[in-house]
Design an enzyme around this catalytic site. Structure first.
Site, PDB file in Angstrom:
ATOM      1  N   GLY A 113       1.104  -1.212  -0.061  1.00  0.00           N
ATOM      2  CA  GLY A 113       0.173  -0.158  -0.144  1.00  0.00           C
ATOM      3  C   GLY A 113       0.853   1.150  -0.079  1.00  0.00           C
ATOM      4  N   GLU A 160       5.363   2.359  -6.767  1.00  0.00           N
ATOM      5  CA  GLU A 160       3.764   2.287  -7.284  1.00  0.00           C
ATOM      6  C   GLU A 160       3.169   3.813  -7.261  1.00  0.00           C
ATOM      7  OE1 GLU A 160       1.874  -0.633  -4.973  1.00  0.00           O
ATOM      8  OE2 GLU A 160       2.139  -2.146  -6.152  1.00  0.00           O
TER       9      GLU A 160
END
Length: 354
Positions: A113, A160
């Site tokens: 995350g 990411e």
């Protein structure tokens, strides 16, 4: 002994109407809070609008970070000053808090995350790579530009963040992104499916149609492009075989959407076990679309490939956003197969009772 007052102390005084001593020592954030509230030392620190009963206007907190276009810091010294400024420090504290909340909800396994907030035309605050979201500190945060080049920070930025930036580049409303792996929503993503529509009012308002982006290796531009294209019309994207991405105009709202879609997927799975969720009508759904529109959510009414509610009683995803390739259709929970199994089982039970 003189007392040191923090921003929380100032906010509490403002809420209760207390008085700040003339010799009080203030933290930098407390000073800024006082200035924004128009409070002076030695004076009552009640808010400007003291009347709260019968007020002409009841306000909703403004959480979006706003910057002046064309005023981004350019030089290393300017960027560093901005990186440690009170407003960015507040955002860092918020991201640390959201990381702990997310980790505590089992949304982030290991170092999974990440969070990001756009704070300029070409500057984004984001979390670093290889760190548990439950143990971050404000010293771990990073600055990157809109191409992913790191501008500031002690730790390397997350790979990411490219997916976050891909959405921000394509959708001006996206000012903050939250990526996580909440178990029930991620289960739908692993199956290449989206949750049912027209069964939960809150989900219709705050999430609408979930997008489905084809799989790409995490951290690659291929993945970023798939998520970015899907994120234009969907403020919640299921990344096939990966996880979930949500966006909003502020990072806390983006996290709320993550909570909302995870709760929706969880309760939908429970509903499937007792006969399936019961849908409300498309007419009712359109009323919720009006509320969604009034709140400034992304407009999904132009999605030609889907209707608000599937008229079929069986659960089927109402639409798929797929910029790169067709998602896996044969994976995951198959309600038709489950009904066949249920029917055959009941026939066997009936035969045994004879």
């Amino acid at each position: 002994m003189k007392r040191v007052y923090t921003i929380k102390d100032i906010e509490q005084l403002a809420a209760t109407g207390g008085t700040l001593p003339a010799d009080a020592i203030l933290t930098p954030q407390a000073k800024e809070a006082m200035a924004s509230m128009g409070i002076a030392k030695g004076s009552a620190s009640a808010p400007k609008n003291v009347g709260v009963v019968g007020a002409k206007e009841y306000k909703v907190p403004e959480k979006e970070y706003k910057w002046v276009s064309g005023k981004d810091p350019k030089t290393p010294a300017e960027i560093e000053k901005f990186f440690f400024s009170p407003e960015i420090t507040r955002l860092k504290h918020l991201i640390v808090d959201l990381g702990r909340r997310s980790y505590g909800k089992n949304y982030n396994d290991g170092n999974g995350g990440n969070f990001s907030v756009r704070v300029g035309d070409n500057i984004v605050l984001c979390t670093p790579t290889m760190i548990s979201k439950g143990s971050m500190s404000i010293d771990d945060m990073c600055f990157v530009d809109m191409d992913g080049n790191q501008l500031a920070g002690n730790r390397k930025r997350t790979s990411e963040v490219l997916a976050h930036l891909a959405i921000m580049k394509r959708q001006p409303l996206a000012k903050a992104c939250c990526h996580a792996h909440p178990p029930h929503a991620t289960a739908f993503a692993l199956a290449g499916k989206t949750p049912p529509r027209c069964v939960n009012p809150e989900t219709e308002i705050f999430i609408g149609q979930v997008g489905l982006a084809d799989y790409g290796t995490p951290g690659t531009q291929h993945m970023a492009n798939a998520v970015g294209e899907c994120g234009v019309k969907h403020d919640c994207v299921f990344m096939v075989n990966h996880g979930v991405m949500t966006w909003a105009n502020d990072i806390e709202t983006a996290f709320w959407k993550m909570e909302n879609v995870e709760a929706h997927c969880y309760t939908s799975m429970l509903a499937f076990q007792i006969g399936g969720p019961r849908k409300f009508s498309e007419k009712d759904a359109k009323e919720l679309v009006k509320i969604r529109s009034s709140m400034g959510m992304v407009d999904q009414t132009s999605l030609r490939e889907c209707s608000l509610c599937d008229s079929n009683d069986d659960y089927r995803p109402s639409c798929v956003c797929n910029a790169q390739a067709k998602p896996q259709q044969d994976a995951g929970y198959n309600c038709d197969a489950e009904k066949v199994v249920e029917k055959v089982t009941q026939m066997i039970i009936n035969e045994l009772k004879k």
